[in-house]
Every structure is written in structure tokens, then in C-alpha cells.
Scaffold this motif. Structure first.
Motif, PDB file in Angstrom:
ATOM      1  N   SER B  98      36.583  23.516  -1.564  1.00  0.00           N
ATOM      2  CA  SER B  98      36.650  22.136  -1.098  1.00  0.00           C
ATOM      3  C   SER B  98      35.339  21.395  -1.361  1.00  0.00           C
ATOM      4  O   SER B  98      35.262  20.187  -1.194  1.00  0.00           O
ATOM      5  CB  SER B  98      36.994  22.095   0.388  1.00  0.00           C
ATOM      6  OG  SER B  98      36.022  22.790   1.126  1.00  0.00           O
ATOM      7  N   GLU B  99      34.290  22.116  -1.758  1.00  0.00           N
ATOM      8  CA  GLU B  99      32.998  21.460  -2.006  1.00  0.00           C
ATOM      9  C   GLU B  99      32.818  21.051  -3.455  1.00  0.00           C
ATOM     10  O   GLU B  99      31.876  20.328  -3.777  1.00  0.00           O
ATOM     11  CB  GLU B  99      31.855  22.417  -1.634  1.00  0.00           C
ATOM     12  CG  GLU B  99      31.817  22.776  -0.169  1.00  0.00           C
ATOM     13  CD  GLU B  99      30.713  23.785   0.132  1.00  0.00           C
ATOM     14  OE1 GLU B  99      29.960  24.138  -0.794  1.00  0.00           O
ATOM     15  OE2 GLU B  99      30.622  24.208   1.283  1.00  0.00           O
ATOM     16  N   GLY B 101      34.144  18.992  -5.639  1.00  0.00           N
ATOM     17  CA  GLY B 101      34.061  17.576  -5.967  1.00  0.00           C
ATOM     18  C   GLY B 101      32.761  16.956  -5.484  1.00  0.00           C
ATOM     19  O   GLY B 101      32.053  16.289  -6.241  1.00  0.00           O
ATOM     20  N   ASP B 102      32.427  17.202  -4.225  1.00  0.00           N
ATOM     21  CA  ASP B 102      31.178  16.688  -3.650  1.00  0.00           C
ATOM     22  C   ASP B 102      29.979  17.139  -4.460  1.00  0.00           C
ATOM     23  O   ASP B 102      29.050  16.374  -4.719  1.00  0.00           O
ATOM     24  CB  ASP B 102      30.993  17.217  -2.228  1.00  0.00           C
ATOM     25  CG  ASP B 102      31.913  16.552  -1.236  1.00  0.00           C
ATOM     26  OD1 ASP B 102      32.553  15.562  -1.646  1.00  0.00           O
ATOM     27  OD2 ASP B 102      31.991  17.007  -0.101  1.00  0.00           O
ATOM     28  N   ASN B 103      29.989  18.418  -4.821  1.00  0.00           N
ATOM     29  CA  ASN B 103      28.827  18.983  -5.491  1.00  0.00           C
ATOM     30  C   ASN B 103      28.613  18.332  -6.859  1.00  0.00           C
ATOM     31  O   ASN B 103      27.482  18.035  -7.242  1.00  0.00           O
ATOM     32  CB  ASN B 103      28.990  20.494  -5.641  1.00  0.00           C
ATOM     33  CG  ASN B 103      28.927  21.203  -4.296  1.00  0.00           C
ATOM     34  OD1 ASN B 103      28.691  20.563  -3.275  1.00  0.00           O
ATOM     35  ND2 ASN B 103      29.140  22.488  -4.295  1.00  0.00           N
ATOM     36  N   ASN B 105      29.639  15.344  -7.704  1.00  0.00           N
ATOM     37  CA  ASN B 105      29.205  13.964  -7.448  1.00  0.00           C
ATOM     38  C   ASN B 105      27.734  13.885  -7.077  1.00  0.00           C
ATOM     39  O   ASN B 105      27.029  12.944  -7.441  1.00  0.00           O
ATOM     40  CB  ASN B 105      30.051  13.331  -6.341  1.00  0.00           C
ATOM     41  CG  ASN B 105      31.447  13.036  -6.818  1.00  0.00           C
ATOM     42  OD1 ASN B 105      31.661  12.861  -8.025  1.00  0.00           O
ATOM     43  ND2 ASN B 105      32.397  12.996  -5.917  1.00  0.00           N
ATOM     44  N   GLU B 106      27.278  14.888  -6.319  1.00  0.00           N
ATOM     45  CA  GLU B 106      25.866  14.919  -5.947  1.00  0.00           C
ATOM     46  C   GLU B 106      24.998  14.994  -7.206  1.00  0.00           C
ATOM     47  O   GLU B 106      23.967  14.322  -7.312  1.00  0.00           O
ATOM     48  CB  GLU B 106      25.606  16.119  -5.027  1.00  0.00           C
ATOM     49  CG  GLU B 106      24.145  16.355  -4.661  1.00  0.00           C
ATOM     50  CD  GLU B 106      23.597  15.296  -3.710  1.00  0.00           C
ATOM     51  OE1 GLU B 106      24.400  14.657  -3.015  1.00  0.00           O
ATOM     52  OE2 GLU B 106      22.360  15.118  -3.674  1.00  0.00           O
TER      53      GLU B 106
END
Lengths: 418, 363
Positions: B98-99, B101-103, B105-106
Motif C-alpha cells: 500500500s506504500e 504509490g506514496d513512495n 510520489n515522494e
């Protein structure tokens, strides 16, 4: 809230009460916390009695951050290099360490609460932890240590996800079906452990741990089937759920986060206001007394584990329906195990669990920025979480370090000499 | 307080004795951030083009960069690009799907120009990020899209080819007439090794009229032995022990860190093994004495190449496929105690050439 005079759940020993705390008229959050603190402290012999006070929890967080700062310092090459000429230019060491720690913790703050995206990340990472943590808390209050959240999440994800991508239903109904599927599957998985305990006395710690394995291999088995794989692919990876089965988003955050809050309110109501919750707490405090009082201990065990599993199933929907994650054998991440930490850190109360879940969500989201922006090793945020738990679990150590007074849980001043 | 003062004094003395003779190199080198500093040694061989303004980044899957396997090797490509071409770097490790996408984007927010993502699990997240950030180049290890976006490059590896050679070698070195292989999880990137290995053994049987058996993998049913876990070394060890009990004297574990247990079992029972992904004599040197060779998957080379192309503006979305021909895959040098005679060695070279020429096809 809970420590009503007529509460028969356990005689609060006088020297063990949280004396000197305001009882009724504080702000909402501290009042709740204090209440929770007294709740745990007052009941000497039940499972929650070894849980720490709120002050201990905050002190543990502060201490973990201090140790974390040291770790940041010594994991920064520049700082370590400057040590070799410390006595020629001592200022370099302090300047570089200061910068490293400042950059790291600034990234931690800005990455967790510093912007809209940061808040989204924090909330979306906290939501599954809160839901699963509530499940662990609920079972804990009924006297059971539910280690099985991981397996319950996997089963919830499997069923909820499958309904989400396999069937073609109208929007709304599709979401509802997938949500219900996940809740029912999680509840059923949790209930197995409850039934085993009620019928045969099998210890729930053992059965839930074993059911985690069964859950994981059940997931792997089904991921090997064509029906769960993407077309033209043999990878153990399902398609994401259809848009019609996904939680809608409001202001960038999926509404599953609201469901987590609703779940917390539900658990509070259940434990503090409902008959079943009263029975759960009674059984948790003393099953023999509860049985003597005419309560069905077996019914409490089964329903508590089923509800715990249902909350874990709700946690599964946060990723599968909320973020539209594909099913893999890792879809649950480590949420099921972190949930135990969250529940214990939150002193197994609904409010505490929400706060602890938010803290862990923020650490996770902020940890990402620490890695990306400040170049802090990713292990460090996990070490921070572990340190918090370690210090929470060792209140004597924290009190010793901060010179908090009193072994009798009277301590609420942390001002003297350190 | 007295105790504290005493402790501080002791600490000070220790620090003094440890560091008294230290000297600061120079103001410049001490204040320069180490991540973006090109090392001077790297440029000594052949001064390559430098791209100090280019930022290359990497996102791992949940194995982390210390998995002694594909995340670690891909990460080595990034650090090598920093050494060779002076690019800036940043990295994020993922803990859960679940991380992803966030990662990614970061990394975009950190101003990365090239982002390498490791593993097919990141396929969706990479594509989604590539759609939103058209000026960032993405390279994904072990995955290829059917319709790649213009800024996404798949990095794939035909590891069946070197595994074929490894299978031939294993069959030739087997004295019991049984060789064993097991995988981490039954997914294409794992079973491609096992398929190639199996075919190599069959090739040996054809050529030499032998009857060497492969246990642990059945290419018809595509079923076999799997640890179902890439982390658990004990599981790999017990799987390999079982195969050795059944008579296997060459073990081919394709299970990442869990496969290290297979090497342990080989060492305990005095049989041979073949390692995968990296040269085992470097990445798992303690087991070097049991290794015949290793099937090397040069993900570091592919990642570094993709970063260079992106920095030079020659990046394309054409899928990279590592083969024996372009040396994106291959066999590592034979182990010190592999005892490969010249005849066998030249036979392997011959087979390799035949695969490159297309006379033998490995599927």
C-alpha cells in the motif's frame, strides 16, 4: 466514562488509583486519557493492569525521539567523519549533528502533518492500524490476546477484493457487497479462534498465530488460481477492485478513514454502554465470577473474537477498497502485528487506539519523508516505533530516566532534575 | 549529579584517546554532502561523462535494499551510476504494497529525473506515476508492460538461458544422477530459472545418453517445490535437506535469501549448489566452496544503463531484455572447488555460443 461506582469489575486498591488527577472537567482529550489511565490502574488483577499510564506513554515517545536523534547523528557520514577531528574543530560535530537531527525531524513533521498530501498519507496509513488495533483492543478487554489480526485481515482482503474485481455490480451496491464480504470473512476467521477457546479451551494466542499461517497460505493458494490473477499473467497478483467497489474520496482522503472513526465510536459504545460489552469486560476481569453471575462465557468469547475479526476485516478494506491495492500475499503488510502494538500503546481503549494509530500512521508517513528528503536510513523509523514500544513496556526504566516520582502510579509531574 | 559528572569525564577521556590525533581533511570535502560527491577514484580509469544535475532515485519492493537479491542488486546499479556519472541519488524502501504509490510520489517530489522501481508488484504504481509525471523517466526491474508509456522502460532478463547452462553443468557434475531445484514462490520470474535448468539437464541427457533426474520442478504441470517465502532461510534449508535425502547432489535454489538455507544444507551434506541473481562467491562468500557457479542476472548493469540513457536524453520505452548475447545475464566464474575440467568448460562455452546464435532455443 467507565469507572462508575457500581462497576463490579474489580476492587481498585487505594494506593493504585490515579490520585490527584482532575476527574470531570478537563478538556475532551485529556479527560478521556485520564479516564483511560484510571480505568487501567484501578483494576488490579485484570489484563490491563500492567499497561502504562499516559504520562509514561508520552515520556516513552520523548525518550524514543531522543535516542532516535542519537541514531540519526551517528548514521550521518558527515557527523561520524567530524568526530575524527573533534578536538580540533568541536563545533563541526555539533553543527553537523544539529543539522542532521533538525533535517530528519523536520522531514518527519512535514511529511506527516506538514501539507495536505502529508495529512492524507498519515490518515490513510493510520486507518487500517486503527481498525485492526480496535479489534485487538476489544478482544483484550474480553480477556483474550488476539494475535490473529494479520490472518483476519488477509481473509477480509481476499473475500472483499474478490467481490470487488470479479463481479460486475452497480456502484454503491458493489461497494457495499465488497465491504460486507470483507467484514464477514474477517469475522468468520476471528470466530474460529473464539469457538475453539469456548468449546475446547484452546489458548487463543496459539490458535490465532496458527490461523495467521493458515490465512497466509489460503491467500497464496487462491492467488495461484486463474480467477484471481490478471489476464495473461501468471504473477501472484490480482487486478485492483473496480472503481464501483472503491471507497469514494473526499478532499483527497478515502471515506474508509471515516469508517475507522465510526468503528472507534462503535467499540466505545459497545464496551461502555451495551450489555454485551459489559459482559465482555466482566469476563475479561474474571471469567469465573462472570459465569457465577450467570453470563455465558462461551458466548462472550465467540462474539468478542468475531467482532475483533470483523474490525480486522474492516482494516483490510482500507487498503483493498480504499487505495485499490491489488491482492498479493503481502497485501496486509505488517498491519496485523503493528495493530497489537497500537492497541497496547493505546491502553486498549478506543480513544487510545485511535491516538496510537494516528501516531504510528504519522511515523510511517513522516518516515517516508525522512528517507526521501533527509536521507535518513529507512530502518530508523521502524527503530523509533520499536523504541517507543520498548520504553512503554518498561515503565520503570522510563521513570528512572526522567526521575518520575512514585511506583504507585501517582506520578504526573516530570519536572525534577534531569 | 556527581555520578553524571564522573561519567561525562570518562566519556570525554575515551573520546580524547580515540580522536586525539585526528585532523580535518579540508573544509571543502568535509562540508560537501556525501551523496552527491563524485569520488575521484571512480574517474581514474576512463573519465566518463558527468551529470551532477541529474537525480536518479530508486524505490524498493517490500524486500528492502538489504535482501541479498534483486532489490540489493538494483540498488547497486544506482550507487554505481553515482560513482561513474556523478548523478545525485535518493532512495525509499517500501514496507508494504500500500506504500508503493506514496513512495514513488515522494521521489517525484524530491525532484528525481529517473526513478527505478524494483519488481512486478510495483507495476501499477509505476504506471500511474508515469502517467502523471511525463517529464520523469521510469525504469522498472523484472516487468514489461504490454503497452508501455513513452517514459517507462521495462527491464527484463532472460535468465532461462544461463539457467540452461547451469542445468547442463549440474547434470554433468552429478554423481548420483539426481539434481534438485526449488523456488521461492511460483511466479514467472522464479520459474523461468527452473524451466531453463530443467531443459539444460535434458540436453545433457540427450547428448550423453544419461538419465539425470530433476526433482523439485515439473515443466509440464508447472508445479514443483516452493518455500512460499523469500525470507525464511530455515524453510530453504529443510527443502534442500529433503532433496539431498532423495539423492540430489546438486541443488539449485531460486528463492532469494531463503535460498541461502539451500546452500547451508549443501555445505552440511557435502554436495554442490548453484546460486542465482548474483555471484554467490561474492554475495554469500561463506558458501563459495559448495558453489559450482552462479546464474547472474545483471540488474545493476541494466539500472545503471537506464539512468545513463535518461541523463543523456537517449531514453526510450523499448523493453530491455538481458540475454547471454548482451551479457545482461550469464554464468559467474566457476567456484574454486567446482572442479570443472576443460572438456566440460569448453562444452558450456559451445552451448552458450549456440544459444547466442539461436541454434538452441530456451523457453
Amino acid at each position: 466514562m467507565s469507572e462508575t461506582p457500581k462497576d463490579p469489575l474489580g476492587p481498585g486498591t487505594p494506593d493504585n488509583g490515579d490520585q490527584g488527577q482532575g476527574t470531570t472537567t478537563q478538556g475532551a482529550v485529556p479527560a478521556g486519557k485520564n479516564d483511560a489511565a484510571r480505568n487501567g490502574a484501578g483494576r488490579d488483577r485484570d489484563l490491563t493492569s500492567w499497561l502504562p499510564t499516559v504520562v509514561d506513554s508520552i515520556a516513552a515517545v520523548v525518550l524514543a525521539l531522543l535516542v532516535g536523534a542519537l541514531l540519526i547523528m551517528f548514521s550521518t557520514p558527515r557527523v561520524v567523519e567530524s568526530l575524527s577531528y573533534f578536538f580540533s574543530y568541536p563545533w563541526d560535530f555539533f553543527k553537523f549533528s544539529g543539522e542532521a537531527v533538525w533535517d530528519g525531524y523536520r522531514a518527519l513533521i512535514s511529511g506527516s502533518i506538514g501539507s495536505g498530501t502529508a495529512w492524507t498519507r498519515t490518515l490513510e496509513r493510520a486507518a487500517p492500524l486503527i481498525c485492526a488495533g480496535l479489534g485487538v483492543s476489544l478482544a483484550f478487554r474480553a480477556g483474550m490476546f488476539n494475535i490473529g489480526a494479520q490472518g483476519q485481515i488477509l481473509l477480509g482482503a481476499l473475500v472483499g477484493g474478490f467481490i470487488g474485481f470479479h463481479y460486475d455490480l452497480p456502484p454503491g451496491i458493489h461497494l457495499l457487497a465488497a465491504l460486507l464480504g470483507a467484514l464477514v470473512a474477517g469475522a468468520a476467521w476471528g470466530a474460529i479462534a473464539g469457538i475453539l477457546k469456548a468449546r475446547t479451551g484452546a489458548h487463543e494466542v496459539i490458535t490465532t498465530i496458527m490461523l495467521n499461517y493458515v490465512g497466509r497460505f489460503t491467500m497464496l493458494y487462491f492467488l495461484g488460481k486463474e480467477a484471481l490473477q490478471r489476464p495473461d499473467s501468471d504473477n501472484l497478483l490480482s487486478p485492483p477492485v473496480d472503481d464501483s467497489a472503491a471507497f469514494p474520496t473526499i478532499a483527497g482522503v478515502h471515506v474508509g478513514v471515516l469508517l475507522a472513526v465510526v468503528a472507534a465510536l462503535f467499540v466505545w459504545w459497545l464496551l461502555e454502554r451495551s450489555t454485551l460489552g459489559f459482559e465482555m469486560r466482566a469476563v475479561g476481569a474474571n471469567p469465573d465470577a462472570a459465569r457465577t453471575a450467570g453470563m455465558s462465557v462461551a458466548r462472550v468469547y465467540v462474539s468478542a473474537m468475531a467482532l475483533a475479526g470483523m474490525l480486522a476485516g474492516l482494516a483490510a478494506t482500507m487498503t483493498v477498497l480504499g487505495r485499490q491495492d491489488s491482492l498479493t500475499d503481502q497485501v496486509a503488510g505488517t498491519v496485523g502485528f503493528d495493530a497489537i502494538t497500537v492497541a497496547l500503546l493505546g491502553r486498549t481503549t478506543p480513544l487510545g487506539t485511535v491516538l496510537a494509530g494516528l501516531l504510528f500512521g504519522a511515523l510511517s508517513a513522516g518516515g517516508l519523508s525522512m528517507q526521501g528528503a533527509a536521507g535518513v536510513p529507512p530502518e530508523l523509523t521502524q527503530v523509533l516505533q520499536a523504541l517507543i514500544v520498548l520504553f512503554v513496556a518498561a515503565p520503570a526504566l522510563v521513570r528512572g530516566i526522567f526521575r518520575l516520582r512514585g511506583q504507585g502510579r501517582k506520578a504526573d509531574v516530570m519536572a525534577t532534575g534531569w | 549529579m556527581k555520578k553524571t559528572a564522573r561519567m561525562a569525564m570518562v566519556a570525554g577521556l575515551v573520546a580524547l584517546s580515540l580522536t586525539a590525533c585526528g585532523e580535518r581533511d579540508s573544509d571543502e570535502s568535509a562540508s560537501e554532502p556525501s551523496s552527491s560527491a563524485p569520488t575521484s577514484e571512480a574517474t581514474s580509469e576512463a573519465p566518463s561523462e558527468q551529470f551532477p544535475d541529474h537525480k536518479a532515485c530508486i524505490v524498493s519492493d517490500s524486500g528492502g535494499f538489504d535482501d541479498k537479491s534483486f532489490n540489493q542488486t538494483s540498488y547497486a546499479g544506482l550507487t554505481k551510476a553515482a560513482e561513474d556519472y556523478g548523478v545525485q541519488t535518493a532512495e525509499v524502501e517500501s514496507n508494504a504494497p500500500s506504500e508503493f504509490g506514496d513512495n514513488i510520489n515522494e521521489m517525484v517530489q524530491q525532484g528525481c529525473n529517473t526513478i527505478a522501481t524494483v519488481g512486478f508488484l510495483l507495476g501499477d504504481a509505476t504506471e500511474a506515476a508515469a502517467k502523471k509525471n511525463k517529464d520523469v523517466d521510469f525504469a522498472i526491474v523484472d516487468f514489461a508492460y504490454e503497452k508501455p508509456l513513452p517514459n517507462v522502460k521495462g527491464l527484463t532478463f532472460n535468465t532461462a538461458e544461463p539457467s540452461f547452462l547451469a542445468g547442463y553443468l549440474a547434470a554433468a557434475k552429478s554423481e548420483t544422477g539426481t539434481v534438485g531445484t526449488f523456488g521461492g514462490v511460483n511466479i514467472p520470474t522464479v520459474t523461468i530459472f527452473m524451466n531453463g535448468f530443467y531443459q539444460g539437464v535434458q540436453k545433457y541427457n540427450e547428448d550423453e545418453g544419461a538419465d539425470v533426474q530433476v526433482i523439485g520442478w515439473n515443466p509440464e504441470t508447472q508445479e514443483g517445490s516452493f518455500t512460499n517465502d523469500f525470507e525464511n532461510k530455515t524453510l530453504g534449508q529443510s527443502t534442500a535437506e529433503e532433496m539431498i535425502t532423495q539423492g540430489a547432489d546438486v541443488i539449485f535454489p531460486v528463492a532469494g535469501p531463503a535460498g541461502l538455507g539451500g546452500l547451508q544444507a549443501a555445505q552440511d551434506n557435502d554436495v554442490k549448489a548453484i546460486w542465482v541473481d548474483t555471484d554467490g562467491c561474492e554475495s554469500a562468500a561463506e558458501y563459495c566452496d559448495v558453489l559450482l557457479t552462479s546464474v547472474v542476472k545483471a540488474m545493476d548493469v541494466a539500472v545503471e544503463q537506464a539512468i545513463l540513457e535518461s541523463a543523456q536524453d537517449t531514453f526510450s520505452n523499448e523493453v530491455y531484455e538481458g540475454t547471454l548475447e548482451n551479457e545482461g545475464v550469464g554464468l559467474a566464474p566457476y567456484g574454486p572447488e567446482a572442479d570443472i575440467d576443460d572438456e566440460l568448460s569448453s562444452k558450456i562455452d559451445e552451448l552458450k555460443q549456440q544459444i547466442i546464435d539461436g541454434e538452441i532455443t530456451v523457453e
